[in-house]
Design a protein around this motif. Structure first.
Motif, PDB file in Angstrom:
ATOM      1  N   GLY A 286       0.829  -1.196   0.000  1.00 13.35           N
ATOM      2  CA  GLY A 286       0.000   0.000   0.000  1.00 13.35           C
ATOM      3  C   GLY A 286       0.858   1.238   0.000  1.00 13.35           C
ATOM      4  O   GLY A 286       2.008   1.203   0.427  1.00 13.35           O
ATOM      5  N   ARG A 287       0.267   2.336  -0.501  1.00 14.04           N
ATOM      6  CA  ARG A 287       1.083   3.522  -0.728  1.00 14.04           C
ATOM      7  C   ARG A 287       0.974   4.566   0.376  1.00 14.04           C
ATOM      8  O   ARG A 287       1.733   5.509   0.408  1.00 14.04           O
ATOM      9  N   ARG A 288      -0.026   4.442   1.267  1.00 12.51           N
ATOM     10  CA  ARG A 288      -0.228   5.536   2.212  1.00 12.51           C
ATOM     11  C   ARG A 288       0.345   5.260   3.593  1.00 12.51           C
ATOM     12  O   ARG A 288       1.108   6.044   4.121  1.00 12.51           O
ATOM     13  N   SER A 289      -0.045   4.123   4.201  1.00 10.48           N
ATOM     14  CA  SER A 289       0.320   3.932   5.603  1.00 10.48           C
ATOM     15  C   SER A 289       1.762   3.437   5.720  1.00 10.48           C
ATOM     16  O   SER A 289       2.315   2.845   4.797  1.00 10.48           O
ATOM     17  N   VAL A 290       2.340   3.690   6.895  1.00  6.72           N
ATOM     18  CA  VAL A 290       3.705   3.259   7.156  1.00  6.72           C
ATOM     19  C   VAL A 290       3.780   1.730   7.206  1.00  6.72           C
ATOM     20  O   VAL A 290       4.817   1.128   6.968  1.00  6.72           O
ATOM     21  N   LEU A 291       2.624   1.102   7.494  1.00  8.03           N
ATOM     22  CA  LEU A 291       2.584  -0.361   7.553  1.00  8.03           C
ATOM     23  C   LEU A 291       2.706  -0.997   6.175  1.00  8.03           C
ATOM     24  O   LEU A 291       3.122  -2.134   6.038  1.00  8.03           O
ATOM     25  N   GLY A 292       2.322  -0.231   5.131  1.00  6.09           N
ATOM     26  CA  GLY A 292       2.278  -0.765   3.772  1.00  6.09           C
ATOM     27  C   GLY A 292       3.536  -1.515   3.356  1.00  6.09           C
ATOM     28  O   GLY A 292       3.472  -2.697   3.000  1.00  6.09           O
ATOM     29  N   PRO A 293       4.718  -0.845   3.396  1.00  5.03           N
ATOM     30  CA  PRO A 293       5.940  -1.532   2.963  1.00  5.03           C
ATOM     31  C   PRO A 293       6.216  -2.788   3.773  1.00  5.03           C
ATOM     32  O   PRO A 293       6.672  -3.791   3.223  1.00  5.03           O
ATOM     33  N   VAL A 294       5.904  -2.737   5.091  1.00  2.47           N
ATOM     34  CA  VAL A 294       6.176  -3.903   5.944  1.00  2.47           C
ATOM     35  C   VAL A 294       5.338  -5.085   5.465  1.00  2.47           C
ATOM     36  O   VAL A 294       5.836  -6.207   5.286  1.00  2.47           O
ATOM     37  N   VAL A 295       4.045  -4.807   5.224  1.00  2.00           N
ATOM     38  CA  VAL A 295       3.156  -5.882   4.767  1.00  2.00           C
ATOM     39  C   VAL A 295       3.614  -6.397   3.403  1.00  2.00           C
ATOM     40  O   VAL A 295       3.688  -7.611   3.169  1.00  2.00           O
ATOM     41  N   GLY A 296       3.956  -5.464   2.490  1.00  2.00           N
ATOM     42  CA  GLY A 296       4.387  -5.860   1.152  1.00  2.00           C
ATOM     43  C   GLY A 296       5.612  -6.758   1.197  1.00  2.00           C
ATOM     44  O   GLY A 296       5.651  -7.808   0.556  1.00  2.00           O
ATOM     45  N   VAL A 297       6.606  -6.349   1.990  1.00  2.00           N
ATOM     46  CA  VAL A 297       7.828  -7.148   2.086  1.00  2.00           C
ATOM     47  C   VAL A 297       7.511  -8.502   2.710  1.00  2.00           C
ATOM     48  O   VAL A 297       7.988  -9.544   2.243  1.00  2.00           O
TER      49      VAL A 297
ATOM     50  N   LEU B 126      -2.774  -4.137   0.222  1.00  2.00           N
ATOM     51  CA  LEU B 126      -3.372  -4.879   1.330  1.00  2.00           C
ATOM     52  C   LEU B 126      -3.563  -4.033   2.578  1.00  2.00           C
ATOM     53  O   LEU B 126      -4.670  -3.927   3.109  1.00  2.00           O
ATOM     54  N   ALA B 127      -2.475  -3.386   3.047  1.00  2.00           N
ATOM     55  CA  ALA B 127      -2.543  -2.668   4.321  1.00  2.00           C
ATOM     56  C   ALA B 127      -3.525  -1.505   4.225  1.00  2.00           C
ATOM     57  O   ALA B 127      -4.368  -1.312   5.112  1.00  2.00           O
ATOM     58  N   ASP B 128      -3.438  -0.736   3.120  1.00  2.00           N
ATOM     59  CA  ASP B 128      -4.303   0.436   3.006  1.00  2.00           C
ATOM     60  C   ASP B 128      -5.767   0.051   2.868  1.00  2.00           C
ATOM     61  O   ASP B 128      -6.653   0.717   3.412  1.00  2.00           O
TER      62      ASP B 128
END
Lengths: 294, 323
Positions: free
Chosen positions: A219-230, A266-268
């Motif tokens: 996801g592109r907005r929340s700080v969690l996005g990259p963590v979930v993506g990785v 996913l996260a967003d």
């Protein structure tokens, strides 16, 4: 401890990937279609490696130089690109990555050419990487909460409206490039000091695709996005080893499916759902808010 | 390299001779460059056609190009005559391109143009990865070559310059494709529909045109062009591998930025120029520096004239960015 020990290299890779994903997220958040993260990371990485091995600088100063160089490259790259539309930015940043790789291959006396730089003393452990990720996450979270974050959101949602509201798109996109360059430079430097050796192939087209994939999935907005993506793109193939051969195909298919059906990532999507539910509980008869994918 | 070795004294009769040989070599390089450039033009035209109708960058274009080359190789290997193999591979490439459109782009059209632009970049990249990794598994990561004698290796002299039969075929087929494209776009009703959708899909829907059919058609034509380019490149360099499309995609980016995104004549001119520039750089500059200069061309153009040689200035940005 020995059980955990075998996962330390994997953990390092994951932490570095999260860092690069943060760098990619900053630009996409500001509505810039940049894939320059690979180029910035290569510059930071080579900068740190050369300073530590050839000039024998202290790793701390080498890291500072890597950050600075990344940020400077980001700023310079933004000068022609912040004036242009998304598609041009995507094309030009891809070309930028190619130029960086071509230069590292060409300048053999300095960069070691195709062999890269080896025997870099390892001075960065898992702990340092974890701290770096946390600090970056905190900084990005603060940026998100500030006026700069709101300006990024406005540009991302609709450039014309943002311009009408008096937001200088050029200024904020330059800032986004600068932050992205700084983060990628820093994690590139950390990677060089963590993995003993670097080579131009580390930062090739595959790197561009992976980093973009993290953000699309997360996801592109929340700080969690990259963590979930990785987490999704790194850990799933790792846990199901028998699928390892099909990993690139899985990545490609995941990218198509997620950006077709869950364009927020996913996260967003999850955060948006939770927020919707809270709102609908708060005002049971309230009107439906229109959810637009962005 | 002996030509550059010794400098003779001025007035020496051998100097004019040396000068003539250098001029001949440069002329030969320029001819080769123009022929390479015409293949780039074919590849880039398919890309630009899709962009001007769909407003998306089809990053899977290089994978379609590679699929055609690989398929023609496999067909030749099972004993198909080369001409038939090339024709089948080209048509199948058109089909693959249509599948890419159907899988990666059709469902995205419900989003707003701004959202779609980014999503399309990602989905076509996804399609590219899938195709390339399938080919990678199929070829077991090897580079394959056509068997010797697949294509006759003949040379002719043209105004004192050497030109091979293959190069003549390349120029002829590129010229045929180009004139077909111009005829199709400007002289047929299908071309008129295509241009209508390119200018506004909603208005053409109201006029009874099915935009989805037009999109599929554009992707088919673009796939065919990539396919022809793929077979021609596979023949002239006689080396086919799963990743051959990537470098052509990257070169195409330089070409379409030079020519102007979405402009057909600009694209052809830029491709020819790029072909010549590349050949001269590779011939006369230190190895490895050619790529740096060619990609730097793109940045030079973006700084000086972002719309490209013949592009539409309205394409450059959504709103003015001078503030």
């Amino acid at each position: 401890m020995s059980f955990l020990g075998q996962y330390i290299p994997l953990l390092d890779t994951v932490l570095l990937a999260v860092g690069f994903a943060f760098s990619q997220q900053v630009v996409l958040r500001a509505g810039v279609f940049s894939v320059a993260t690979a180029g910035f990371a290569a510059i930071g990485s080579y900068c740190a490696a050369i300073l530590v091995t050839r000039l024998e600088w202290h790793p701390l100063f080498a890291m500072a130089a890597a950050c600075l160089f990344g940020a400077l490259t980001g700023f310079l790259l933004a000068q022609p690109l912040a004036r242009l539309r998304g598609i041009y930015q995507a094309i030009a940043t891809l070309a930028f990555v190619q130029i960086v790789i071509a230069v590292t291959l060409f300048a053999e006396p300095i960069t070691g050419g195709g062999l890269g730089i080896n025997n870099i003393p390892k001075s960065v452990g898992t702990g340092t990487l974890a701290v770096a990720v946390l600090v970056t996450a905190y900084i990005l979270h603060s940026v998100k909460q500030s006026g700069v974050g709101r300006a990024f959101d406005a540009i991302h949602q609709d450039e014309t409206v943002a311009a009408v509201l008096g937001i200088s798109i050029r200024k904020y996109q330059t800032l986004a490039f600068l932050i992205s360059g700084c983060i990628a430079g820093a994690f590139g430097g950390l990677q060089a000091l963590n993995t003993y050796s670097i080579a131009p192939t580390t930062f090739s087209f595959a790197f561009v695709i992976m980093v973009l994939g993290y953000i699309v999935v997360g996801g592109r907005r929340s700080v969690l996005g990259p963590v979930v993506g990785v987490a999704v793109l790194t850990l799933l193939p790792e846990l199901s080893r028998f699928m390892a051969e099909w990993r690139p195909i899985l990545t490609g298919a995941t990218m198509i499916l997620i950006s077709t059906y869950l364009p927020l990532g996913l996260a967003d999507t999850l955060i948006a759902r939770l927020r919707m539910r809270r709102l609908s509980h708060a005002q049971p008869e309230g009107g439906h808010s229109v959810r637009t994918p962005s | 390299m002996w030509i550059f070795g010794g400098r003779s004294a001025p007035g020496d009769p051998s100097e004019t001779c040396v000068g003539r040989i250098v001029a001949w070599m440069i002329a030969q390089q320029i001819l080769n460059g123009l022929i390479t450039g015409s293949v780039y033009a074919l590849f880039a035209l398919g890309f630009t056609l899709v962009f001007s109708v769909n407003r998306v960058l089809n990053l899977a274009h290089g994978a379609v190009f590679m699929s055609a080359a690989l398929l023609s190789y496999y067909l030749v290997m099972i004993g198909t005559p080369f001409v038939i193999a090339a024709a089948v591979a080209t048509v199948v490439a058109g089909g693959i391109s249509m599948v890419v459109e159907f899988v990666a782009l059709r469902r995205l059209r419900r989003f707003s143009p701004h959202v779609m632009e980014f999503a399309a970049l990602v989905t076509t990249l996804g399609a590219d990865i899938v195709l390339v990794s399938l080919a990678h598994k199929l070829t077991a990561a090897q580079t394959v070559r056509f068997p010797f004698g697949t294509f006759p290796n003949q040379f002719f002299l043209l105004f004192g310059l050497r030109i091979s039969l293959l190069q003549i075929i390349i120029v002829l087929s590129v010229a045929c494709m180009l004139s077909f494209l111009v005829f199709y776009l400007y002289r047929t009703s299908a071309g008129l529909r295509l241009r209508a959708v390119a200018s506004s899909d909603r208005a053409s829907l109201l006029l009874g045109i099915n935009p989805n059919a037009v999109y599929a058609q554009t992707f088919f034509i673009s796939g065919i062009m990539a396919g022809i380019a793929g077979v021609l490149i596979a023949l002239s360099f006689n080396s086919i591998n799963a990743h051959m499309g990537e470098s052509y995609m990257l070169k195409t980016f330089v070409i379409i930025v030079l020519g102007g995104l979405g402009s057909v004549p600009g694209c052809v001119l830029a491709a020819l120029f790029f072909g010549v520039a590349q050949t001269l750089c590779v011939a006369y500059l230190p190895p490895g520096s050619a790529d740096i200069i060619l990609y730097a061309l793109l940045f030079g153009m973006l700084l000086v004239r972002p719309a490209g040689l013949m592009g539409n200035a309205a394409n450059i940005s959504v709103v003015g960015r001078n503030a």
